[in-house]
Design an enzyme around this catalytic site. Structure first.
Site, PDB file in Angstrom:
ATOM      1  N   HIS A  69       0.846  -1.188   0.000  1.00  0.00           N
ATOM      2  CA  HIS A  69       0.000   0.000   0.000  1.00  0.00           C
ATOM      3  C   HIS A  69       0.888   1.246   0.000  1.00  0.00           C
ATOM      4  O   HIS A  69       1.968   1.260   0.594  1.00  0.00           O
ATOM      5  CB  HIS A  69      -0.864   0.067   1.258  1.00  0.00           C
ATOM      6  CG  HIS A  69      -2.055  -0.831   1.247  1.00  0.00           C
ATOM      7  ND1 HIS A  69      -2.006  -2.144   0.888  1.00  0.00           N
ATOM      8  CD2 HIS A  69      -3.355  -0.582   1.585  1.00  0.00           C
ATOM      9  CE1 HIS A  69      -3.218  -2.681   0.999  1.00  0.00           C
ATOM     10  NE2 HIS A  69      -4.053  -1.763   1.425  1.00  0.00           N
ATOM     11  N   GLU A 121      -2.103   6.675  -0.132  1.00  0.00           N
ATOM     12  CA  GLU A 121      -3.511   6.788   0.243  1.00  0.00           C
ATOM     13  C   GLU A 121      -3.659   7.902   1.276  1.00  0.00           C
ATOM     14  O   GLU A 121      -4.188   8.968   0.989  1.00  0.00           O
ATOM     15  CB  GLU A 121      -4.018   5.460   0.801  1.00  0.00           C
ATOM     16  CG  GLU A 121      -5.480   5.490   1.239  1.00  0.00           C
ATOM     17  CD  GLU A 121      -5.897   4.236   2.005  1.00  0.00           C
ATOM     18  OE1 GLU A 121      -7.101   3.965   2.046  1.00  0.00           O
ATOM     19  OE2 GLU A 121      -5.013   3.546   2.553  1.00  0.00           O
TER      20      GLU A 121
END
Length: 347
Positions: free
Chosen positions: A203, A206
């Site tokens: 990830h 974000e």
């Protein structure tokens, strides 16, 4: 822009789903039913007020999101619960036109219930094979480390994932709050995973901006980046991602649900696509956000004006960026071409 009346059916567009968390894939009705069976009290945000109102751009908001997620995970108590979750997830993928699901799981979240890390991973892999047989949807596992835990824990998971490379595990990820664990701290774990032939799929971009994504590229040699939408804040980074062919796993309803963007129209999906960035649409955690995979493609069509040829390219990008076997990729890509060759009908 094509109108819905002249558009091809999105549930018949072959595609791959690359960003779906294990617990977050659970159907809301299943969570409520299992909570009742196990005597677990669910907060109203997970019952009558579902889907919950979330905003995770500050520490307090992320804590609430994580708390609800942990409560949801607590309803998975028995092996049969795990089998049910994966079977239903695969059924939902089949209904959306997805033939490859790359579902991410941190086995340590369930290890205390199922006799340790190895036994837990083997249980999930067996449940995935059963779901494949029942639905025809192929499933690969992404073993994902938690960036809020010590990097040594991530190394242990990477070694475990490496042992099962070629036996159902296809990628190695890194999730949770970017503000509490930088990508570079997990370089050793990703080195282990990559040496085992696993895709690097952390990830990034974000809750934090371009620096987070650059670390995923520079330190973890990312093949894909989960979310990555905030790359748009740095045009040079966007160009680099496009040139290197790094796939961004963009999850529209999640990004709005967590407050990364306030309005769907602000999501930079069109800008990134037009810049040549490979994109795989995903759902993240439909248990908490509601819409599933077909709806993400509908958002691309109805909010951002993607025509069917562009939606087909989004589907191709998801397939190319996946850890699916080459033979399956070839079949799915042919299926996309066949979908585009059909006459448009009611959406």
């Amino acid at each position: 822009m094509e109108t819905p009346i002249s558009a091809r059916r999105l549930d018949r567009l072959p595609k791959a789903h690359l960003h779906l968390h294990f617990t977050g894939s659970m159907r809301h009705s299943t969570m409520v039913e299992l909570a009742g069976e196990h005597g677990i009290h669910l907060p109203q945000a997970l019952v009558t007020e579902w889907p919950p109102r979330l905003r995770a751009t500050d520490e307090r908001g992320w804590f609430r999101f994580q708390r609800l997620y942990d409560i949801a995970r607590s309803v998975l108590r028995r092996p049969e619960d795990m089998y049910r979750l994966l079977r239903e997830a695969a059924e939902d993928e089949r209904d959306a036109g997805s033939s490859w699901l790359e579902i991410q799981v941190d086995p340590s979240g369930y290890a205390a219930l199922f006799d340790g890390l190895t036994a837990t991973l083997e249980l999930i892999l067996d449940a995935a094979r059963a779901a494949e047989r029942d639905t025809g949807v192929a499933i690969g596992l992404m073993v994902a480390a938690n960036r809020t835990r010590h990097p040594l824990d991530a190394r242990a998971l990477a070694r475990l994932a490496k042992q099962y490379a070629g036996r159902g595990v296809v990628s190695f990820g890194l999730n949770n709050d970017e503000r509490r664990g930088r990508a570079r701290e997990f370089e050793a774990a990703f080195r282990i995973a990559r040496r085992g032939g696993l895709l690097s799929t952390p990830h990034g971009g974000e809750l934090q901006g371009p620096t987070s994504i650059r670390e995923c590229l520079d330190e973890l040699n990312a093949d894909r980046v989960g979310h990555g939408v905030r790359a748009v804040e740095d045009p040079h980074l966007v160009e680099r991602i496009a040139t290197q062919g790094v796939t961004l796993e963009i999850c529209p309803t999640s990004n709005i649900g967590l407050g990364v963007y306030n309005e769907m129209e602000h999501l930079p999906l069109r800008r990134l696509f037009d810049a040549g960035v490979p994109i795989a649409l995903g759902t993240d955690d439909p248990l908490l956000f509601g819409p599933r995979l077909e709806e993400q493609y509908r958002i691309a069509r109805e909010v951002f004006g993607f025509g069917d040829s562009e939606l087909a390219e989004l589907a191709r990008m998801s397939i190319r960026g996946s850890g699916a076997p080459d033979s399956l990729k070839k079949d799915l890509l042919s299926g996309v071409d066949a979908w585009l060759a059909t006459e448009p009908s009611a959406a």
